[in-house]
Scaffold this motif. Sequence first.
Motif, PDB file in Angstrom:
ATOM      1  N   ARG A  12      38.840  -4.322  79.703  1.00  0.00           N
ATOM      2  CA  ARG A  12      38.031  -3.958  78.542  1.00  0.00           C
ATOM      3  C   ARG A  12      37.393  -2.588  78.721  1.00  0.00           C
ATOM      4  NH1 ARG A  12      33.299  -6.375  78.001  1.00  0.00           N
ATOM      5  NH2 ARG A  12      33.771  -7.895  79.608  1.00  0.00           N
ATOM      6  N   ARG A  13      36.894  -2.339  79.921  1.00  0.00           N
ATOM      7  CA  ARG A  13      36.123  -1.128  80.150  1.00  0.00           C
ATOM      8  C   ARG A  13      36.922   0.023  80.761  1.00  0.00           C
ATOM      9  NH1 ARG A  13      32.304  -1.174  76.589  1.00  0.00           N
ATOM     10  NH2 ARG A  13      30.594  -2.611  76.998  1.00  0.00           N
ATOM     11  N   GLY A  14      38.210  -0.199  80.991  1.00  0.00           N
ATOM     12  CA  GLY A  14      39.002   0.931  81.454  1.00  0.00           C
ATOM     13  C   GLY A  14      39.025   1.143  82.951  1.00  0.00           C
ATOM     14  N   PHE A  15      38.903   0.066  83.715  1.00  0.00           N
ATOM     15  CA  PHE A  15      39.088   0.194  85.162  1.00  0.00           C
ATOM     16  C   PHE A  15      40.572   0.061  85.514  1.00  0.00           C
ATOM     17  CE2 PHE A  15      34.536  -0.704  85.368  1.00  0.00           C
ATOM     18  CZ  PHE A  15      34.129   0.128  86.406  1.00  0.00           C
ATOM     19  N   LEU A  16      41.166  -1.048  85.117  1.00  0.00           N
ATOM     20  CA  LEU A  16      42.570  -1.274  85.461  1.00  0.00           C
ATOM     21  C   LEU A  16      43.172  -2.385  84.618  1.00  0.00           C
ATOM     22  CD1 LEU A  16      42.458  -4.081  87.484  1.00  0.00           C
ATOM     23  CD2 LEU A  16      41.299  -2.377  88.868  1.00  0.00           C
ATOM     24  N   TRP A  17      44.507  -2.396  84.590  1.00  0.00           N
ATOM     25  CA  TRP A  17      45.225  -3.414  83.821  1.00  0.00           C
ATOM     26  C   TRP A  17      46.672  -3.466  84.320  1.00  0.00           C
ATOM     27  CZ3 TRP A  17      42.858   0.892  81.426  1.00  0.00           C
ATOM     28  CH2 TRP A  17      43.705   1.984  81.229  1.00  0.00           C
ATOM     29  N   PRO A  18      47.390  -4.552  84.029  1.00  0.00           N
ATOM     30  CA  PRO A  18      48.781  -4.655  84.473  1.00  0.00           C
ATOM     31  C   PRO A  18      49.611  -3.521  83.865  1.00  0.00           C
ATOM     32  CG  PRO A  18      47.974  -6.775  83.714  1.00  0.00           C
ATOM     33  CD  PRO A  18      46.938  -5.764  83.336  1.00  0.00           C
ATOM     34  N   ILE A  22      53.238  -2.907  77.416  1.00  0.00           N
ATOM     35  CA  ILE A  22      53.941  -2.960  76.122  1.00  0.00           C
ATOM     36  C   ILE A  22      55.395  -3.378  76.290  1.00  0.00           C
ATOM     37  CG2 ILE A  22      52.432  -1.206  75.090  1.00  0.00           C
ATOM     38  CD1 ILE A  22      54.833   0.729  75.258  1.00  0.00           C
ATOM     39  N   TYR A  23      55.898  -3.335  77.527  1.00  0.00           N
ATOM     40  CA  TYR A  23      57.256  -3.827  77.770  1.00  0.00           C
ATOM     41  C   TYR A  23      57.247  -5.205  78.432  1.00  0.00           C
ATOM     42  CZ  TYR A  23      59.128   0.595  76.245  1.00  0.00           C
ATOM     43  OH  TYR A  23      59.471   1.674  75.477  1.00  0.00           O
ATOM     44  N   GLY A  24      56.142  -5.900  78.296  1.00  0.00           N
ATOM     45  CA  GLY A  24      56.094  -7.249  78.820  1.00  0.00           C
ATOM     46  C   GLY A  24      55.572  -7.335  80.237  1.00  0.00           C
ATOM     47  N   GLY A  25      55.154  -6.201  80.786  1.00  0.00           N
ATOM     48  CA  GLY A  25      54.575  -6.223  82.125  1.00  0.00           C
ATOM     49  C   GLY A  25      55.628  -6.130  83.202  1.00  0.00           C
ATOM     50  N   PHE A  26      55.158  -5.903  84.417  1.00  0.00           N
ATOM     51  CA  PHE A  26      56.050  -5.697  85.553  1.00  0.00           C
ATOM     52  C   PHE A  26      55.265  -6.179  86.761  1.00  0.00           C
ATOM     53  CE2 PHE A  26      58.830  -2.311  87.821  1.00  0.00           C
ATOM     54  CZ  PHE A  26      59.907  -3.175  87.844  1.00  0.00           C
ATOM     55  N   ALA A  27      55.591  -7.365  87.230  1.00  0.00           N
ATOM     56  CA  ALA A  27      54.742  -8.011  88.239  1.00  0.00           C
ATOM     57  C   ALA A  27      54.602  -7.159  89.487  1.00  0.00           C
ATOM     58  CB  ALA A  27      55.313  -9.373  88.590  1.00  0.00           C
ATOM     59  N   GLY A  28      53.381  -7.033  89.963  1.00  0.00           N
ATOM     60  CA  GLY A  28      53.145  -6.307  91.200  1.00  0.00           C
ATOM     61  C   GLY A  28      52.799  -4.845  91.008  1.00  0.00           C
ATOM     62  N   PHE A  29      52.634  -4.430  89.751  1.00  0.00           N
ATOM     63  CA  PHE A  29      52.281  -3.036  89.473  1.00  0.00           C
ATOM     64  C   PHE A  29      51.084  -2.979  88.533  1.00  0.00           C
ATOM     65  CE2 PHE A  29      56.744  -3.240  90.516  1.00  0.00           C
ATOM     66  CZ  PHE A  29      56.913  -2.200  91.416  1.00  0.00           C
ATOM     67  N   TYR A  30      50.115  -2.139  88.880  1.00  0.00           N
ATOM     68  CA  TYR A  30      48.914  -2.012  88.062  1.00  0.00           C
ATOM     69  C   TYR A  30      48.662  -0.552  87.702  1.00  0.00           C
ATOM     70  CZ  TYR A  30      46.820  -6.628  87.888  1.00  0.00           C
ATOM     71  OH  TYR A  30      46.546  -7.944  87.578  1.00  0.00           O
ATOM     72  N   ASP A  31      48.058  -0.353  86.527  1.00  0.00           N
ATOM     73  CA  ASP A  31      47.549   0.971  86.152  1.00  0.00           C
ATOM     74  C   ASP A  31      46.051   1.016  86.442  1.00  0.00           C
ATOM     75  OD1 ASP A  31      49.932   1.920  85.048  1.00  0.00           O
ATOM     76  OD2 ASP A  31      49.482   1.106  83.073  1.00  0.00           O
TER      77      ASP A  31
END
Length: 565
Positions: A12-18, A22-31
């Motif tokens: 919500r606050r812009g720290f991190l997310w998977p 938009i492509y359904g995610g990619f397990a094991g990788f975070y932004d």
Amino acid sequence: MDSQELLSLCRRRGFLWPAYDIYGGFAGFYDYGPLGAALKSNIEEHWRRLYVHEEGFQELVCPLIAPEPVFEASGHLDAFADMYVECEGCGETHRADHLAAGMHDNPASLSEEELGKLLGDNGVKCPSCGGALTPPRRFNLMFKTPVGAGSAKPGYLRPETAQGMFVNFSQVYRYGREKLPVGAVQIGRAFRNEISPRQGLLRLREFSLMEAEVFFHPERKTWPRYDRVKDEKLPLLPDGGSVGEMSLSDAVGKGVIANEALAYFIWLTLRFASEIGLDRRRVRFRQHARDEMAHYASDCWDFEAETGYGWVELVGVADRGCYDVQAHLRHSGADLTAFEPFDEPREATEEVVRPRFDVMGKLFKGRTKAIAEELSKLSPEEVRGTEEVGVVVGDEVFKVPSSCFEVASATRKVAGEKFVPHVIEPAYGVDRILYCLLEHAYRKDGDYVTLSLKGSVAPIKAGVFPLMARDGLDGVAMEIRETLAVAGIAAYFDDAGSIGRRYARMDEVGTPCCVTIDYQTKEDGTVTLRDRDTKEQKRVEGERVAAAVAEAVARSSPAASGGGM
RNA sequence: GCGGCUGUAGUCUAGCGGUUAGGACUGAAGCUUCCCAAGCUUUAAGCCCGGGUUCGAAUCCCGGCAGCCGCACCA
């Protein structure tokens, strides 16, 4: 605490997310978003301050991709892989070497074929259902990538940053003026193709490491600043023991920690953790059990933090002996040794084969020099008692009679000795540390959430608000934000919504203080400074605002050179 | 990789084969001399993806992807 709540805040606050959502995610990788990136960079910067600036380590930046021989030498190509068998009945997978336990001294060292034969010969079936098993299949946890076109050489994404420092030992040693101990560090990405990434930032396939490699003389594993901190207490959980506070000197004296250097870097890890804001009451150092340790390590301590996921390993501090440097020395042929002069140069007497040029000259004429050179390389044992010795020079073979040489004792001055350095490695997982920091900083009072981050790592140091976005208050606030920015203080301007809501927004992302411009500012030039944790406010002169904010940030941080916990 | 559970705006959630998918919070625009998530007006934003069953699918079925829990793994 509920880790889902924290992850929700992070998104919500812009720290991190998977990543790649938009492509359904990619397990094991975070932004990391803007706040996460700032927090991460602040953590790394603080670590750099300790290791590079205070302790004098050399920072290197090595490539993420390395050629195959590096990992042949390090053992990752063979050992950083697991062998699996799958049940043809129920589909369950099992570790092949685990199934072979007891049938061989070290099943993990066998090839797929050998292990498959071993399992077959012993009639091993699926432990779950008794079904037949597939042959063992190897799964290496390194990402492989071809390098170059055509008959490309295989390269691998590094699974740790350490190898870059081991292969550069000679550069580090030389740059450090050929003195030990000497240390190198690297901060950067590493990659592991985890079978099943889990638990958000705790098990990533691409992650950040801060690693230090300290090179020692094998018999002198201590550190210049050890004495300064040897009475400090460490929360230790020794193998087979229970958690207790123990001083460095006690731990080393009683043999709980193998040596002073290891104890020092354990302490430095605790100092780092405390200064970035991990909760001292929820951390400990756990010693690896004998059978848990990598075969080359002689002592290893994990720094662990307690979280909603249980105790999580954040840092490993290991005495790796000479294993790594030795491996690269053997594999590359490079002289990765250090040199230590003796107090007094020693005279070493040894027997050598000495050519007799007067005799040889007549026999071999112009070839004498080349033949004599080859002759000198022979050991006395090879020529003793022979009538004639065959010597190869280029394509030619010369028969050299024994009259051409003699075995004589030569005295050589030896100034010192070469040795392969031992390594102590503190390895920090940045993403895990960042996550635990957020957990330990998380405070909840009813529905009101505050991240009580230390000023040293907080992504935003100060919020700057006009009480009302009118009457010129907003203009003054914008100027103050700019003043802070120019002074190097990350400040955030916000004029939207009620003042309470704006404080709340800043509290939720861990901003230690807020500056508010109100109508009194127009009269006497003062502003209010509000503290995140106490909610207290005081008025300060407008001209002093940068200094006052810096003080407030420092108050929620440790002193720059403070050694105490 | 195996098993169980789950996937609805940025977040939390209602929905149980049939109107235009409803609410709260958050966000944005505005009003209000506004110091602790206040109030009022306006507004944006959603059924994980792909197939199937059906007159009709957020809802049922299958596959994929992702998440959670357990097992395994974590040199």
